[in-house]
Design a protein around this motif. Sequence first.
Motif, PDB file in Angstrom:
ATOM      1  N   PHE A 111      29.135  20.571 -10.305  1.00  9.46           N
ATOM      2  CA  PHE A 111      27.884  21.080  -9.753  1.00  9.46           C
ATOM      3  C   PHE A 111      28.061  22.523  -9.292  1.00  9.46           C
ATOM      4  O   PHE A 111      27.430  22.963  -8.332  1.00  9.46           O
ATOM      5  N   THR A 162      21.780  22.628  -4.878  1.00  9.66           N
ATOM      6  CA  THR A 162      21.772  22.958  -6.295  1.00  9.66           C
ATOM      7  C   THR A 162      20.568  23.840  -6.603  1.00  9.66           C
ATOM      8  O   THR A 162      19.714  24.070  -5.744  1.00  9.66           O
ATOM      9  N   THR A 202      19.403  22.508 -12.337  1.00 12.06           N
ATOM     10  CA  THR A 202      20.236  21.327 -12.124  1.00 12.06           C
ATOM     11  C   THR A 202      19.416  20.176 -11.569  1.00 12.06           C
ATOM     12  O   THR A 202      19.595  19.016 -11.957  1.00 12.06           O
TER      13      THR A 202
END
Length: 774
Positions: A223, A239, A243
């Motif tokens: 991530f 994020t 994403t």
Amino acid sequence: MNRNTISSIEKAFLKETGTSENSPDPSYIVVDNFPKLGLLTSLRFLEWASENPRGIISLPTGKTPEYFIKWTAHLLDVWNEKPGIAVREKYGLAGVKKPDLRGLRFVQIDEFYPINSGQHNSFYNYVVNYYIKGFGLNMDNALLINSDEIPLAEGKHYSEIFPDLRVDLSLRYRECRSSLEQLQQRSIFMIDQWCSDYEKRIRDLGGLGFFMGGIGPDGHIAFNTRGSDQYSTTRLTETNFETQAVAASDLGGIEISSNRLVITIGLETITCNPDTVAIIIAAGEAKAGIVKNSIESPINNIYPATVLKRLHNSRFYLTKGAASKLSDTMDAYYGEGDWNPEKSDRAVVDLCRKNNSYGHHISIEDLRHDRYCRHIPSLDKNTVPSVQKSIIEKIERGLGQEKNQVFLHTGPHHDDIMLGILPYIATHISETSNQFHFSILTSGFTAVTNQFIITALTDTISFIDDGLIQMIAYPDFFKVGYKHKWDKDVYHYLTKVAAGEEYELRRGLCHRIVRAVVEIYSIKDAEHLRETLKNVIHLLQNSYDGEKNPPEIQKLKGMLREFEEELVWAHFGVQVKNVHHLRLGFYTGDMFTEQPEQSRDVAPILDMLKEIHPTVISLAFDPEGSGPDTHYKVLQAIAAALREWSKKEDLSDLRIWGYRNVWYRFHPAEADCIIPVSLDEMAVMDSLFSNCYLSQVDASFPSHELNGKFSHLSQKIWVEQLKDIQLLLGKDYFYQNENPKIRSSHGMIFLREMNLEEFLTYARKLEKSIDGNF
């Protein structure tokens, strides 16, 4: 990249593809298809594991590693049997003993936070089921991210500290405003400490030995999203939208993923061991742009995967689609085989883009100095005008009026047809000599959120209690009456759209819900109906977001999507009987969906073709991996049905229209029909989407390219496609044109028309890319 780091497996695959291990850029390996990518990654992993039986591994989650998982399990099962021996001999593992994976130490890459580790959509659950259990690893050797076990203030569970499952990271830096925030702040610092400890445990093991990850639309690995620090470590973090959009399907909607944090290992975590074997896998043309930037750019924060250039054992494993925009691939495209008009069109259009220059400003010197245009045969002052003429012919084709045709427009999901080619359909649907049929081949239930259904069912109960669903009072309604007057539901709803009566719109939707529930649950009377509606609401309220629904609720969600599709085409007078809902069985909503089967998935399409006898069929012409895998699986099912049909009937006059929508798009050189789109046609599309696709208006499962309605994304794409054509032809071609349709165009739709053999040839190539061959 140190060429001495190429393994035996990689050498074998390079040899198989005709690529020298001493090639100018050995930082990536390209294979033909998705299953072959799984075979390559599996063999490389097993090769490494046999050499490092107590090594540290970190493997990806999601759909991309599907064939890696399948091949690894398969090879371990047949290692010393004939099929396994044949594969090992072919790829250089003939003398290698079957790896014992029990000594490997597994490190989980990332996880949503907070999330119940027992949920099927948690990465913890994925790792335990597909890797720990699936590969026979030792759970005691695993370093995992379990939200339920990360300690928080006063020993409380995350559901007590973060009751709405939202973690406000601003508490790291600001004063607390309540006692709950004090607990949250202390808990966040404890999570941060847990992450530091997790990082230390990885470092104490010597760092990762084998890392494999996918790559996100913004280039993220783990991530570590676009802009991540190159020296980042394990952390709790937010994020970005791209994403979140990708994660929305896992978590039950963007409403959830946009408010859920993640714990991820960092870029420095991945690269701290200089001997780490780091592999990025990417499949499909949708990844081609980010793959090119990640491979061909220097190390920088914009493309996180560039950090792997620090490692002499790093490599990208790619399908041909994912590698399609690499400079080497483009060189091969232009350099191999005979030159053709498509190459000229592509080269000149791309030069206009690159120079941001109108076609009439492109000089012969510009062409001669361009990497690809200089190869155009007989390069002269007529080169650009000839390309302009080619594009104008495509536009003129798009202005043609079809008559006496039987159209069958197909879509993998509801709204695909509209988002792809609505203006072109509207052009022909007013011609009375044409017949129109629409077919959605899957149920599409995964696109409907639980909350949408809860709200709709609650409304339905309210309308029933107020006596406003009058049809349930008819004596035969629960026996046979519910099967009739489905067109009336549609007409009633659209009448209220015209009148602007929001309350009546909701009532119209509830009429269809009642019919669907009666059909699905075999309702006997009004009281049974109320009880069932309340039971479904209760079940959904007690389900976690993203949980797989029972089959009955899946069907209910799918039938609501079918109603939405019927509403769209009823705007043009199309009756419900001409909107065909096939609900193909391969579409299950599972992590790894099944391949289409002849009797279950192909036969219903064949029956429909025989009944309708279309002269024109439209379909989503997306390449592998360009969007939901449903798209190319539906394409395969249609192709199989057409092959069967062609054995019985002469289909030499059948035309196939390949369209693309929000998931992928044609290059102008690939299309052979370009349709001008006016502002009013864009407005019609947006109005239809907003009034009909009620479950999709808020875009709970959006594209990573736009945080908004899909109708807005389609419009954005059409406008961008117009800009490409404007650069080539000049704006005066449009605003000074004699044809008012062209003068009013502010967007463009690209189509590719094929005869049956051309389409089946493409489908055969695609079939190879999705055939597992186990």
